[in-house]
Design a protein around this motif. Sequence first.
Motif, PDB file in Angstrom:
ATOM      1  N   LEU A 178      -3.493 -13.221  -0.062  1.00 39.29           N
ATOM      2  CA  LEU A 178      -3.494 -13.350  -1.394  1.00 39.29           C
ATOM      3  C   LEU A 178      -3.453 -12.589  -2.665  1.00 39.29           C
ATOM      4  O   LEU A 178      -2.685 -12.813  -3.760  1.00 39.29           O
ATOM      5  N   ALA A 179      -4.336 -11.854  -2.723  1.00 37.49           N
ATOM      6  CA  ALA A 179      -3.797 -10.491  -3.552  1.00 37.49           C
ATOM      7  C   ALA A 179      -2.946  -9.885  -3.703  1.00 37.49           C
ATOM      8  O   ALA A 179      -1.938  -9.421  -4.669  1.00 37.49           O
ATOM      9  N   ILE A 180      -2.133  -9.175  -2.439  1.00 31.40           N
ATOM     10  CA  ILE A 180      -1.337  -8.693  -2.523  1.00 31.40           C
ATOM     11  C   ILE A 180       0.127  -9.612  -3.225  1.00 31.40           C
ATOM     12  O   ILE A 180       1.026  -9.745  -3.934  1.00 31.40           O
ATOM     13  N   VAL A 181      -0.218 -10.857  -2.817  1.00 28.51           N
ATOM     14  CA  VAL A 181       0.907 -12.083  -3.086  1.00 28.51           C
ATOM     15  C   VAL A 181       1.231 -12.175  -4.666  1.00 28.51           C
ATOM     16  O   VAL A 181       2.235 -11.944  -5.272  1.00 28.51           O
ATOM     17  N   LEU A 182      -0.236 -11.691  -5.260  1.00 27.38           N
ATOM     18  CA  LEU A 182      -0.377 -11.993  -6.591  1.00 27.38           C
ATOM     19  C   LEU A 182       0.234 -10.677  -7.656  1.00 27.38           C
ATOM     20  O   LEU A 182       0.710 -10.849  -8.792  1.00 27.38           O
ATOM     21  N   CYS A 183      -0.098  -9.683  -6.669  1.00 23.98           N
ATOM     22  CA  CYS A 183       0.359  -8.450  -7.494  1.00 23.98           C
ATOM     23  C   CYS A 183       1.298  -8.302  -6.979  1.00 23.98           C
ATOM     24  O   CYS A 183       2.006  -8.228  -8.330  1.00 23.98           O
ATOM     25  N   ASN A 184       2.500  -8.583  -6.546  1.00 23.93           N
ATOM     26  CA  ASN A 184       3.682  -9.007  -6.446  1.00 23.93           C
ATOM     27  C   ASN A 184       4.341  -9.703  -7.261  1.00 23.93           C
ATOM     28  O   ASN A 184       5.916  -9.351  -7.572  1.00 23.93           O
ATOM     29  N   MET A 222       0.441  -0.737  -6.102  1.00 25.33           N
ATOM     30  CA  MET A 222       2.495  -1.226  -6.126  1.00 25.33           C
ATOM     31  C   MET A 222       2.462  -1.002  -7.713  1.00 25.33           C
ATOM     32  O   MET A 222       4.377  -0.962  -7.712  1.00 25.33           O
ATOM     33  N   ARG A 223       2.132  -0.249  -8.064  1.00 28.59           N
ATOM     34  CA  ARG A 223       2.914  -0.668  -9.476  1.00 28.59           C
ATOM     35  C   ARG A 223       3.484   0.581  -9.410  1.00 28.59           C
ATOM     36  O   ARG A 223       4.205   1.676  -9.946  1.00 28.59           O
ATOM     37  N   LYS A 224       2.460   1.602  -8.876  1.00 26.76           N
ATOM     38  CA  LYS A 224       3.770   3.431  -8.490  1.00 26.76           C
ATOM     39  C   LYS A 224       4.357   3.010  -7.662  1.00 26.76           C
ATOM     40  O   LYS A 224       5.513   4.299  -7.752  1.00 26.76           O
ATOM     41  N   MET A 225       4.957   1.721  -7.146  1.00 27.36           N
ATOM     42  CA  MET A 225       5.968   1.753  -6.082  1.00 27.36           C
ATOM     43  C   MET A 225       7.045   1.955  -7.286  1.00 27.36           C
ATOM     44  O   MET A 225       7.192   0.851  -7.831  1.00 27.36           O
ATOM     45  N   LYS A 226       7.887   2.487  -7.196  1.00 27.34           N
ATOM     46  CA  LYS A 226       9.127   2.013  -7.672  1.00 27.34           C
ATOM     47  C   LYS A 226      10.571   1.552  -7.292  1.00 27.34           C
ATOM     48  O   LYS A 226      10.731   1.236  -6.431  1.00 27.34           O
ATOM     49  N   LYS A 227      10.812   0.632  -8.469  1.00 29.42           N
ATOM     50  CA  LYS A 227      11.820   0.098  -8.071  1.00 29.42           C
ATOM     51  C   LYS A 227      13.031   0.162  -7.470  1.00 29.42           C
ATOM     52  O   LYS A 227      14.202  -0.336  -6.526  1.00 29.42           O
ATOM     53  N   GLU A 228      13.078   1.729  -7.708  1.00 25.41           N
ATOM     54  CA  GLU A 228      14.725   2.455  -6.963  1.00 25.41           C
ATOM     55  C   GLU A 228      14.593   2.665  -5.602  1.00 25.41           C
ATOM     56  O   GLU A 228      15.421   2.546  -4.877  1.00 25.41           O
ATOM     57  N   TRP A 229      13.296   2.571  -4.845  1.00 28.16           N
ATOM     58  CA  TRP A 229      12.979   2.611  -3.672  1.00 28.16           C
ATOM     59  C   TRP A 229      13.694   1.505  -2.847  1.00 28.16           C
ATOM     60  O   TRP A 229      15.015   1.161  -1.678  1.00 28.16           O
ATOM     61  N   ILE A 230      13.502   0.401  -3.862  1.00 26.99           N
ATOM     62  CA  ILE A 230      13.926  -0.960  -2.848  1.00 26.99           C
ATOM     63  C   ILE A 230      15.464  -1.120  -3.415  1.00 26.99           C
ATOM     64  O   ILE A 230      16.386  -1.658  -2.760  1.00 26.99           O
ATOM     65  N   VAL A 264       8.081   1.317   4.548  1.00 31.89           N
ATOM     66  CA  VAL A 264       7.872   2.230   3.476  1.00 31.89           C
ATOM     67  C   VAL A 264       6.928   1.821   2.669  1.00 31.89           C
ATOM     68  O   VAL A 264       6.455   2.223   2.190  1.00 31.89           O
ATOM     69  N   GLY A 265       7.364   0.136   2.184  1.00 31.74           N
ATOM     70  CA  GLY A 265       6.002  -0.200   1.521  1.00 31.74           C
ATOM     71  C   GLY A 265       4.724   0.070   2.210  1.00 31.74           C
ATOM     72  O   GLY A 265       3.776   0.473   1.174  1.00 31.74           O
ATOM     73  N   ILE A 266       4.976  -1.187   3.710  1.00 34.78           N
ATOM     74  CA  ILE A 266       2.930  -1.239   4.146  1.00 34.78           C
ATOM     75  C   ILE A 266       2.849   0.304   4.373  1.00 34.78           C
ATOM     76  O   ILE A 266       1.405   0.410   3.510  1.00 34.78           O
ATOM     77  N   PRO A 267       3.190   1.658   4.904  1.00 29.94           N
ATOM     78  CA  PRO A 267       2.527   2.714   5.041  1.00 29.94           C
ATOM     79  C   PRO A 267       2.083   3.351   3.429  1.00 29.94           C
ATOM     80  O   PRO A 267       1.082   4.038   3.566  1.00 29.94           O
ATOM     81  N   LEU A 268       3.289   2.925   2.786  1.00 33.67           N
ATOM     82  CA  LEU A 268       2.313   4.292   1.296  1.00 33.67           C
ATOM     83  C   LEU A 268       0.614   2.791   0.210  1.00 33.67           C
ATOM     84  O   LEU A 268       0.200   3.320   0.105  1.00 33.67           O
TER      85      LEU A 268
END
Length: 275
Positions: free
Chosen positions: A77-83, A163-171, A188-192
Amino acid sequence: MKKKLPFIAVVFPLVCMLALFLCMPVIGMVLSSFQTDTNGAWTLSNYHEIFTNSFFYQAFYNSALIGLFSSVLGLILAIVLCNCLLKLSEKWQEKITVVTNLVANFAGVPLAFAFIILLGNSGILKLAFPHLMTFNLYSWRGLVLTYLYFQIPLGVIFIYPAMRKMKKEWIEVSDLFGASRSFYWRKVGIPLLMPTLGSTFIILFANGLGTYETAYALVGSNINLLTTRISALIAGDVYARPNVGSALAVVFFGMMVLAMILSQLLVRRVRRTSL
């Protein structure tokens, strides 16, 4: 040496406080765990009783179960809330993170009292919604629900910066090459995020395993938990056995240290494989 004197003058009181309030109680607890409750003789019978008594086995099992359930659900639920949080504006993200920090520290007896007012036998929500009458706050489900209240914000505090450090450009790049979102998160996302998720899970598990006030205020001794059992053995009014309680606390302390070591080894292994 004169340049180091101000540093020593500041650090020395902190070291003394650390020794008085952390090291000495631990040393006293360890020594007490090897003594009998009657005459203080040195013995291993306390540990033998812990590892052979099914009642203590039940306390370990229940505490591990409640810690596992609350940490896994809290992490998801924390992952969902952060997203969802990252899709808001910067202004709203700052406001919600401030509230999250406050909620994460709201635990113990005040939290249990708040849930009793809302979902107790005569709670406000039960009176307003009669279909909630079947829900029993003073049970496993109620305990997990109460734990989630502080587990989710605590998970957000640790996961949100990563999660904030993950750039939108990657998606956008993965979409440009025709990759699906599931492929992006899997490769990409989960390994990072895996090192952060692993350490956060261990923190949540330790937090759920060591919670005492909330569980005691809600269920008391109706559910045999490790923290309430240690408290009953050390400060029990009827049948106190402080040395057995100290042995149980030492085993509990060893479990926490082992979990932290395993988490660090897991994080290092994941980082090496992801590089």
